[in-house]
Design an enzyme around this catalytic site. Structure first.
Site, PDB file in Angstrom:
ATOM      1  N   GLU A  45       0.878  -1.171   0.000  1.00 38.14           N
ATOM      2  CA  GLU A  45       0.000   0.000   0.000  1.00 38.14           C
ATOM      3  C   GLU A  45       0.916   1.222   0.000  1.00 38.14           C
ATOM      4  O   GLU A  45       1.581   1.509   0.989  1.00 38.14           O
ATOM      5  CB  GLU A  45      -0.902  -0.011   1.230  1.00 38.14           C
ATOM      6  CG  GLU A  45      -1.918   1.120   1.259  1.00 38.14           C
ATOM      7  CD  GLU A  45      -2.782   1.059   2.511  1.00 38.14           C
ATOM      8  OE1 GLU A  45      -3.085   2.134   3.056  1.00 38.14           O
ATOM      9  OE2 GLU A  45      -3.146  -0.058   2.940  1.00 38.14           O
ATOM     10  N   ASP A  56      -4.596   9.667   9.042  1.00 38.81           N
ATOM     11  CA  ASP A  56      -3.282   9.178   9.465  1.00 38.81           C
ATOM     12  C   ASP A  56      -2.834   9.788  10.778  1.00 38.81           C
ATOM     13  O   ASP A  56      -3.044  10.972  11.041  1.00 38.81           O
ATOM     14  CB  ASP A  56      -2.245   9.476   8.372  1.00 38.81           C
ATOM     15  CG  ASP A  56      -2.560   8.746   7.080  1.00 38.81           C
ATOM     16  OD1 ASP A  56      -2.907   7.560   7.172  1.00 38.81           O
ATOM     17  OD2 ASP A  56      -2.486   9.360   6.001  1.00 38.81           O
TER      18      ASP A  56
END
Length: 255
Positions: A45, A56
């Site tokens: 990924e 994130d």
């Protein structure tokens, strides 16, 4: 059959490792990807750095900031990836956010991603209705899988809808938080058992809070595999060459 479909057909528990393009150095992208493949990762990924990565945590945010400071952008990324398929055979999924993709041009982005051999996209801030009405046909035209995220708060009806729209796999976020945090794995297991009971069309990959052999194995009890991001980003931060440290990290999870 797509590379992602082929990958899950094996029946083994799939290890997907997240890395940030252009991190820790601008020219690290392909060496890190090669090291991941050669060390036993099943899927890569690849994060596209963005200045405001909402899903994130601190570690991946910091890696994005460093990569942007190194000079990484979409044009540089595709230039780096043009030789990718000469060396990397495992599936590669690009993960990022809509703003830089739209700035680049969505159709051009999909065309360039397909041209270099990318298999699919994860764009957490692409709304479902926009995907259905505007972007799905472009992704289909270029043969790209699209992976939606679901959380413990996602209703059964919506999980099944997102599963129907997804291809490649369904990304089960282990909790409604950012990447990299500690997780209550008993609660995660209950959530994954619930998803398993829905008998979904796509394989389920678990992300957020997976960092070592124990959390990987716990996540895999009720899923097809798991995604590790922040833990890997931390260990390659100061690595001059990624090969040795990547092999050691992945073997500590799989062996």
């Amino acid at each position: 059959m797509s590379r992602l479909s082929e990958c899950f057909k094996s029946g083994k528990k799939i290890l997907n490792i997240y890395c940030t393009a252009g991190y820790p150095r601008l020219d690290s992208t392909l060496p890190v990807m090669r090291a991941l493949q050669d060390s036993g990762a099943d899927i890569i990924e690849l994060g596209m750095p963005y200045s405001d990565p909402l899903a994130d945590g601190e570690t991946i945010q910091k890696s994005s900031a460093i990569a942007l400071g190194n000079g990484m952008n979409m044009a540089v990324l595709f230039d780096q990836l043009k030789e990718m398929r000469k060396e990397v055979q495992i599936p590669v999924v690009l993960m990022g956010y809509m703003n830089p993709v739209l700035q680049y041009g969505f159709e051009k982005f999909c065309a360039d991603a397909a041209k270099v051999g990318v298999d699919g996209l994860i764009l957490p801030d692409l709304p479902q209705h926009e995907f259905e009405n505007k972007y799905k046909k472009i992704l289909d035209q270029h043969g790209l899988d699209f992976i939606f995220l679901v959380t413990p708060e996602t209703s059964e009806e919506r999980v099944k809808k997102l599963d129907a729209l997804s291809s490649g796999f369904l990304y089960a976020v282990s909790s409604s938080s950012t990447t990299g945090g500690e997780k209550d794995f008993e609660a995660v297991e209950r959530y994954l058992q619930k998803l398993q009971a829905y008998q979904l069309r796509n394989p389920i990959m678990v992300g957020f809070g997976i960092k070592d052999k124990k959390t990987f194995q716990d996540a895999c009890k009720y899923a097809n595999g798991a995604i590790i991001g922040s833990a890997y980003i931390k260990i390659i931060q100061h690595a001059q060459t990624p090969e040795v440290i990547t092999k050691s990290f992945i073997q500590s999870i799989l062996n």
